[in-house]
Design an enzyme around this catalytic site. Structure first.
Site, PDB file in Angstrom:
ATOM      1  N   ARG A 210       0.663  -1.156  -0.298  1.00  0.00           N
ATOM      2  CA  ARG A 210      -0.090   0.138   0.099  1.00  0.00           C
ATOM      3  C   ARG A 210       0.807   1.292   0.069  1.00  0.00           C
ATOM      4  O   ARG A 210       1.655   1.554   0.911  1.00  0.00           O
ATOM      5  CB  ARG A 210      -0.900   0.051   1.239  1.00  0.00           C
ATOM      6  CG  ARG A 210      -1.661  -1.278   1.178  1.00  0.00           C
ATOM      7  CD  ARG A 210      -3.088  -1.343   2.010  1.00  0.00           C
ATOM      8  NE  ARG A 210      -3.694  -2.530   1.363  1.00  0.00           N
ATOM      9  CZ  ARG A 210      -4.754  -2.916   2.086  1.00  0.00           C
ATOM     10  NH1 ARG A 210      -5.479  -2.161   2.814  1.00  0.00           N
ATOM     11  NH2 ARG A 210      -5.395  -4.025   1.719  1.00  0.00           N
ATOM     12  N   GLU A 212       0.244   4.261   0.608  1.00  0.00           N
ATOM     13  CA  GLU A 212      -0.262   5.266   1.607  1.00  0.00           C
ATOM     14  C   GLU A 212       0.904   5.971   2.332  1.00  0.00           C
ATOM     15  O   GLU A 212       1.776   5.203   2.762  1.00  0.00           O
ATOM     16  CB  GLU A 212      -1.212   4.496   2.453  1.00  0.00           C
ATOM     17  CG  GLU A 212      -2.648   4.500   1.779  1.00  0.00           C
ATOM     18  CD  GLU A 212      -3.306   3.611   2.625  1.00  0.00           C
ATOM     19  OE1 GLU A 212      -2.999   2.836   3.718  1.00  0.00           O
ATOM     20  OE2 GLU A 212      -4.172   2.955   1.752  1.00  0.00           O
ATOM     21  N   ARG A 218       0.697   1.830  13.363  1.00  0.00           N
ATOM     22  CA  ARG A 218      -0.039   0.574  13.105  1.00  0.00           C
ATOM     23  C   ARG A 218      -0.080   0.087  11.702  1.00  0.00           C
ATOM     24  O   ARG A 218      -1.083  -0.481  11.040  1.00  0.00           O
ATOM     25  CB  ARG A 218      -1.475   0.715  13.792  1.00  0.00           C
ATOM     26  CG  ARG A 218      -1.986   1.892  13.149  1.00  0.00           C
ATOM     27  CD  ARG A 218      -3.360   1.697  13.920  1.00  0.00           C
ATOM     28  NE  ARG A 218      -4.491   2.390  13.074  1.00  0.00           N
ATOM     29  CZ  ARG A 218      -5.895   2.182  13.325  1.00  0.00           C
ATOM     30  NH1 ARG A 218      -6.252   1.241  14.179  1.00  0.00           N
ATOM     31  NH2 ARG A 218      -6.837   2.740  12.468  1.00  0.00           N
ATOM     32  N   HIS A 219       0.576   1.131  10.535  1.00  0.00           N
ATOM     33  CA  HIS A 219       0.704   0.685   9.243  1.00  0.00           C
ATOM     34  C   HIS A 219       2.022   0.463   8.699  1.00  0.00           C
ATOM     35  O   HIS A 219       2.896   1.036   9.162  1.00  0.00           O
ATOM     36  CB  HIS A 219       0.189   1.914   8.634  1.00  0.00           C
ATOM     37  CG  HIS A 219      -1.556   2.105   8.749  1.00  0.00           C
ATOM     38  ND1 HIS A 219      -1.875   3.223   9.808  1.00  0.00           N
ATOM     39  CD2 HIS A 219      -2.518   1.484   8.011  1.00  0.00           C
ATOM     40  CE1 HIS A 219      -3.102   3.184   9.607  1.00  0.00           C
ATOM     41  NE2 HIS A 219      -3.649   2.274   8.648  1.00  0.00           N
ATOM     42  N   GLU A 346      -8.628  -2.095  14.441  1.00  0.00           N
ATOM     43  CA  GLU A 346      -9.107  -2.853  13.426  1.00  0.00           C
ATOM     44  C   GLU A 346      -8.151  -3.870  12.955  1.00  0.00           C
ATOM     45  O   GLU A 346      -7.165  -3.715  12.843  1.00  0.00           O
ATOM     46  CB  GLU A 346      -9.276  -2.144  12.110  1.00  0.00           C
ATOM     47  CG  GLU A 346     -10.168  -2.812  10.815  1.00  0.00           C
ATOM     48  CD  GLU A 346      -9.754  -2.231   9.819  1.00  0.00           C
ATOM     49  OE1 GLU A 346     -10.209  -1.197   9.650  1.00  0.00           O
ATOM     50  OE2 GLU A 346      -9.562  -2.925   8.628  1.00  0.00           O
ATOM     51  N   SER A 349     -11.476  -6.438   7.738  1.00  0.00           N
ATOM     52  CA  SER A 349     -12.421  -6.128   7.015  1.00  0.00           C
ATOM     53  C   SER A 349     -12.841  -7.180   6.202  1.00  0.00           C
ATOM     54  O   SER A 349     -12.211  -7.928   5.662  1.00  0.00           O
ATOM     55  CB  SER A 349     -12.147  -4.861   6.331  1.00  0.00           C
ATOM     56  OG  SER A 349     -12.006  -3.671   6.880  1.00  0.00           O
ATOM     57  N   ARG A 397      -0.703  -6.787  12.293  1.00  0.00           N
ATOM     58  CA  ARG A 397      -1.692  -6.310  13.340  1.00  0.00           C
ATOM     59  C   ARG A 397      -2.041  -7.137  14.399  1.00  0.00           C
ATOM     60  O   ARG A 397      -2.023  -6.837  15.551  1.00  0.00           O
ATOM     61  CB  ARG A 397      -2.928  -6.041  12.592  1.00  0.00           C
ATOM     62  CG  ARG A 397      -2.906  -4.754  11.770  1.00  0.00           C
ATOM     63  CD  ARG A 397      -3.425  -3.523  12.790  1.00  0.00           C
ATOM     64  NE  ARG A 397      -3.267  -2.173  11.983  1.00  0.00           N
ATOM     65  CZ  ARG A 397      -4.039  -1.882  11.130  1.00  0.00           C
ATOM     66  NH1 ARG A 397      -5.260  -2.136  11.352  1.00  0.00           N
ATOM     67  NH2 ARG A 397      -3.883  -0.784  10.459  1.00  0.00           N
TER      68      ARG A 397
END
Ligand code: ATP
Ligand code: MG
Length: 423
Positions: A210, A212, A218-219, A346, A349, A397
């Site tokens: 990713r 981002e 946490r990423h 989280e 998903s 995670r």
């Protein structure tokens, strides 16, 4: 003589050959100690002035920490030595010396900061604490496989290079692919769906990228997901599977890794499972004065859920349609999509997917995406694709949350983040 692992040595009598690393040395003048470690444990090697061969006694004072050595010696009961046994050395051979000083402190009391530890991960991996994290992660992965195989799911491998975005969004890493452009996969979503529509129950341990630019604890920009997809199933069915799967994995870690949990001071309990609708969460947060956006949970809301339902995998269901990706099955204003929250974060998903081509086209347009770019994906649902559902759980995670680590980078061997591309 054959090598004995340290853990096994405690159950043996007489002479053994051990190979490992110098954890620590201590000089009490008349007695010199070497604490030898291998992946299975630690043992005290004791040299006594006047009794031990003088050359070996001398060497015991000149061993650099983290050097790899071979020790042959006799085991002896000892009330003072940790584990109740010590080794009286007949020989100590240097296999590979570690230079002094070490770039980081790899001991149990290390105060070395994470970035420097990560720069020197090869040495950080000598530390018992770091080893404990990755032994446990290996057990998590094994638990996931064991559980899925018991469920009669089939393990699959999917391509990491893709020709167009799988999720919509813009946060992809682009790369050259001969004369074309390609992207690094941000999820195996479309592939696992196609597969479930023939193989029924499928799972994968899949790396996602990713692009981002987040810089959070946490990423990661490269992460691993535990993916699952099932045919003839809806959101409720796959949530039930995930609840049992997480409980199975946690129980396995508790049963098989007590020493590692202890060395990380992690208190782990098999989680409970709870279902709550998005609308209910909204109500609760209003009462509790916790802010959250209209179609998503805030970090504070996730933390509040943990406070209200401790040690629980909380499935937030009936998610507003506007807050989910294009492939999630609509249900009026809401959707058959969900998030799973554990320990205030989280972890997953998931949801029921759209298996009806016309509806998929409509939802793509609603997300301002061009159905033409998803042609082969849409077409795959024209030939007997049943309703299906699935989820993806972040491996790093759950490792981080299980072990109470402050930073997700602790839970990945070689993190890839905004700044870090080596080692
Ligand atoms: P978040 O909202 O936490 O950024 P997401 O909703 O973008 O995550 P999903 O696409 O739903 O992530 O991915 C499924 C799971 O994979 C997440 O619940 C999380 O456990 C994990 N995950 C997703 N993105 C990352 C990331 N950048 N780094 C580490 N784990 C991630
Ligand atoms: Mg998500």
């Amino acid at each position: 003589m054959e090598r004995t692992m340290i853990k096994e040595a405690f159950a043996k009598e007489g002479k053994v050959l051990l190979k490992g690393w110098v954890h620590d040395t201590r000089d009490l003048k008349k007695v010199r100690f070497l604490v030898l470690k291998d992946i299975s444990g630690r043992i005290q090697v004791t040299g006594v002035n006047g009794k031990t061969d003088p050359k070996i006694f001398e060497l015991l004072d000149n061993l650099n920490r983290e050097s790899a050595v071979e020790v042959i010696g006799k085991l002896q009961e000892s009330s003072q030595a940790p584990g109740g046994k010590e080794l009286l050395p007949d020989s100590i051979t240097m296999i590979a010396e570690a230079k002094n000083p070490l770039p980081i402190d790899a001991s149990d009391y290390s105060k070395t900061e994470l970035p420097l530890r990560l720069d020197n991960r090869f040495l950080d991996l000598h530390s018992t604490r770091t080893q404990a994290i990755f032994k446990i992660q290996s057990t998590i992965l094994q638990g996931y496989r064991d559980f899925m195989i018991k469920e009669n799911a089939i393990e699959a491998m999917f391509p990491a290079l893709i020709g167009s975005s799988s999720e919509g969004g813009t946060d992809l890493f682009k790369t050259k692919y001969f004369e074309k452009e390609a992207y690094l996969s941000q999820s195996c979503q479309l592939y696992k769906q196609m597969l479930a529509c023939s193989m029924e129950k499928v799972f994968a341990i899949f790396t996602v990228w990713r692009a981002e630019k987040h810089n959070t604890t946490r990423h990661l920009n490269e992460a691993r997901q535990l993916d699952y997809e099932e045919a003839f199933a809806d959101d409720k069915k796959v949530m039930e599977v995930m609840g049992r799967c997480m409980q199975f994995i946690v129980k396995k870690v508790i049963d098989e890794r007590p020493e590692e949990l202890e060395s990380l001071k992690a208190k782990l309990e098999v989680p409970k499972v709870k279902y709550i609708t998005f609308a209910e969460v909204k109500e609760i947060m209003k009462k509790e004065k916790v802010k959250m956006p209209a179609h998503d949970l805030s970090g504070d809301a996730e933390k509040k859920l943990e406070e209200l339902y401790p040690n629980t995998i909380t499935f937030v269901t009936e998610w507003p349609l506007a807050g989910k990706t294009f492939y999630i099955m609509p249900d009026g204003e809401n959707s058959k999509g969900f998030d799973a929250i554990w320990k205030g974060m989280e972890i997953s998903s998931g949801g029921q997917r759209i298996h009806i081509p016309e509806l998929l086209e409509e939802r793509l347009k609603a997300h301002k995406l061009n159905p033409k770019d998803f042609k082969s994906y849409i077409d795959s649902f024209r030939f007997g694709a049943p309703p299906h559902a699935g989820w993806g759980v972040g491996l790093e995670r759950i490792t981080m949350l299980m072990l109470g680590l402050d930073n997700i980078r602790e839970a990945v061997l070689f993190p890839r983040d905004r700044e870090r591309l080596t080692p």
